[in-house]
Motif scaffolding. Sequence first.
Motif, PDB file in Angstrom:
ATOM      1  N   ASN A  86       0.856  -1.180   0.000  1.00 37.41           N
ATOM      2  CA  ASN A  86       0.000   0.000   0.000  1.00 37.41           C
ATOM      3  C   ASN A  86       0.892   1.230   0.000  1.00 37.41           C
ATOM      4  O   ASN A  86       1.890   1.272   0.724  1.00 37.41           O
ATOM      5  N   VAL A  87       0.521   2.202  -0.812  1.00 37.94           N
ATOM      6  CA  VAL A  87       1.276   3.456  -0.886  1.00 37.94           C
ATOM      7  C   VAL A  87       0.305   4.628  -0.781  1.00 37.94           C
ATOM      8  O   VAL A  87      -0.882   4.472  -1.056  1.00 37.94           O
ATOM      9  N   PRO A  88       0.802   5.805  -0.414  1.00 39.65           N
ATOM     10  CA  PRO A  88      -0.074   6.973  -0.300  1.00 39.65           C
ATOM     11  C   PRO A  88      -0.725   7.396  -1.610  1.00 39.65           C
ATOM     12  O   PRO A  88      -1.837   7.907  -1.609  1.00 39.65           O
ATOM     13  N   SER A  89      -0.041   7.204  -2.749  1.00 40.54           N
ATOM     14  CA  SER A  89      -0.585   7.644  -4.028  1.00 40.54           C
ATOM     15  C   SER A  89      -0.205   6.661  -5.127  1.00 40.54           C
ATOM     16  O   SER A  89       0.982   6.485  -5.429  1.00 40.54           O
ATOM     17  N   LEU A  90      -1.196   6.057  -5.725  1.00 33.99           N
ATOM     18  CA  LEU A  90      -0.959   5.106  -6.805  1.00 33.99           C
ATOM     19  C   LEU A  90      -0.423   5.805  -8.053  1.00 33.99           C
ATOM     20  O   LEU A  90       0.467   5.300  -8.730  1.00 33.99           O
ATOM     21  N   ASN A  91      -0.935   7.007  -8.359  1.00 35.78           N
ATOM     22  CA  ASN A  91      -0.503   7.747  -9.552  1.00 35.78           C
ATOM     23  C   ASN A  91       0.975   8.115  -9.511  1.00 35.78           C
ATOM     24  O   ASN A  91       1.612   8.250 -10.547  1.00 35.78           O
ATOM     25  N   SER A  92       1.521   8.289  -8.327  1.00 36.04           N
ATOM     26  CA  SER A  92       2.913   8.717  -8.182  1.00 36.04           C
ATOM     27  C   SER A  92       3.893   7.555  -8.117  1.00 36.04           C
ATOM     28  O   SER A  92       5.100   7.755  -8.248  1.00 36.04           O
ATOM     29  N   PHE A  93       3.399   6.354  -7.908  1.00 40.95           N
ATOM     30  CA  PHE A  93       4.295   5.215  -7.701  1.00 40.95           C
ATOM     31  C   PHE A  93       5.199   4.953  -8.903  1.00 40.95           C
ATOM     32  O   PHE A  93       6.352   4.570  -8.746  1.00 40.95           O
ATOM     33  N   VAL A  94       4.700   5.172 -10.105  1.00 39.28           N
ATOM     34  CA  VAL A  94       5.503   4.908 -11.299  1.00 39.28           C
ATOM     35  C   VAL A  94       6.769   5.772 -11.323  1.00 39.28           C
ATOM     36  O   VAL A  94       7.826   5.329 -11.778  1.00 39.28           O
ATOM     37  N   TYR A  95       6.699   6.989 -10.794  1.00 37.76           N
ATOM     38  CA  TYR A  95       7.886   7.857 -10.724  1.00 37.76           C
ATOM     39  C   TYR A  95       8.908   7.284  -9.736  1.00 37.76           C
ATOM     40  O   TYR A  95      10.116   7.342  -9.972  1.00 37.76           O
ATOM     41  N   VAL A  96       8.411   6.752  -8.644  1.00 38.67           N
ATOM     42  CA  VAL A  96       9.294   6.146  -7.642  1.00 38.67           C
ATOM     43  C   VAL A  96       9.951   4.901  -8.229  1.00 38.67           C
ATOM     44  O   VAL A  96      11.157   4.693  -8.076  1.00 38.67           O
ATOM     45  N   LEU A  97       9.173   4.096  -8.914  1.00 32.94           N
ATOM     46  CA  LEU A  97       9.716   2.897  -9.543  1.00 32.94           C
ATOM     47  C   LEU A  97      10.782   3.265 -10.576  1.00 32.94           C
ATOM     48  O   LEU A  97      11.844   2.633 -10.630  1.00 32.94           O
ATOM     49  N   HIS A  98      10.514   4.289 -11.358  1.00 31.81           N
ATOM     50  CA  HIS A  98      11.500   4.757 -12.336  1.00 31.81           C
ATOM     51  C   HIS A  98      12.803   5.153 -11.638  1.00 31.81           C
ATOM     52  O   HIS A  98      13.896   4.794 -12.096  1.00 31.81           O
ATOM     53  N   TYR A  99      12.702   5.868 -10.533  1.00 22.49           N
ATOM     54  CA  TYR A  99      13.900   6.258  -9.793  1.00 22.49           C
ATOM     55  C   TYR A  99      14.654   5.020  -9.286  1.00 22.49           C
ATOM     56  O   TYR A  99      15.880   4.929  -9.403  1.00 22.49           O
ATOM     57  N   LEU A 100      13.924   4.057  -8.718  1.00 21.96           N
ATOM     58  CA  LEU A 100      14.582   2.864  -8.184  1.00 21.96           C
ATOM     59  C   LEU A 100      15.301   2.068  -9.271  1.00 21.96           C
ATOM     60  O   LEU A 100      16.334   1.463  -9.023  1.00 21.96           O
ATOM     61  N   TYR A 101      14.772   2.083 -10.474  1.00 22.65           N
ATOM     62  CA  TYR A 101      15.380   1.339 -11.570  1.00 22.65           C
ATOM     63  C   TYR A 101      16.494   2.097 -12.279  1.00 22.65           C
ATOM     64  O   TYR A 101      17.406   1.485 -12.829  1.00 22.65           O
TER      65      TYR A 101
END
Length: 182
Positions: A132-147
């Motif tokens: 669970n995350v605070p914002s589903l729409n923003s998760f893709v940006y976080v994933l991009h950073y992690l990768y």
Amino acid sequence: MTISLNNKITQLPSPPLTPYDVHDKFYNNEEGELTQDDILRKEFLRMMEEGIDINGEIIPCSYFIEKLHSIGNSIMNKKTEDAVPLRVYEYGNNTYEEFWVHPMFLTLQSFQFFKLFNEIDESNEQGDIEINVPSLNSFVYVLHYLYTGDSTEIVDMAEADETLYKEIMEIFECLEINLKIY
């Protein structure tokens, strides 16, 4: 009236704690023992400091993460041999998105992912992995950073859309990710 140096120092505010600043600060449960979270956090911090054992050779985490980032764009959200499905929910919402993720990318950069995949390994759980995350729409940006390790999109987002930027930062805090902005 003169103020001594000691008085000035004691008036300075403390910096906020991050998972990388709490090396020796672990809390005991009611029985005086370290909690499972504390033990895992200690293991995570030790790995970050000492490196990763790969075929008997200790590789510094920063070097290993840099190498992962160099291939991240080519495998992000792709079903490869070592990818697992991750179902991401937004707090308080039953909608979700699924991503193909590579545990190595996530566990080396986030204590919460380290903890999650460690628990899955120990219990030999099969099936969907969910967070669970605070914002589903923003998760893709976080994933991009992690990768990729590329924070330019996040920095640009801070200038363009303050709300989305705040959501991204909430996810970083929630997952205990160390964001390095160059």
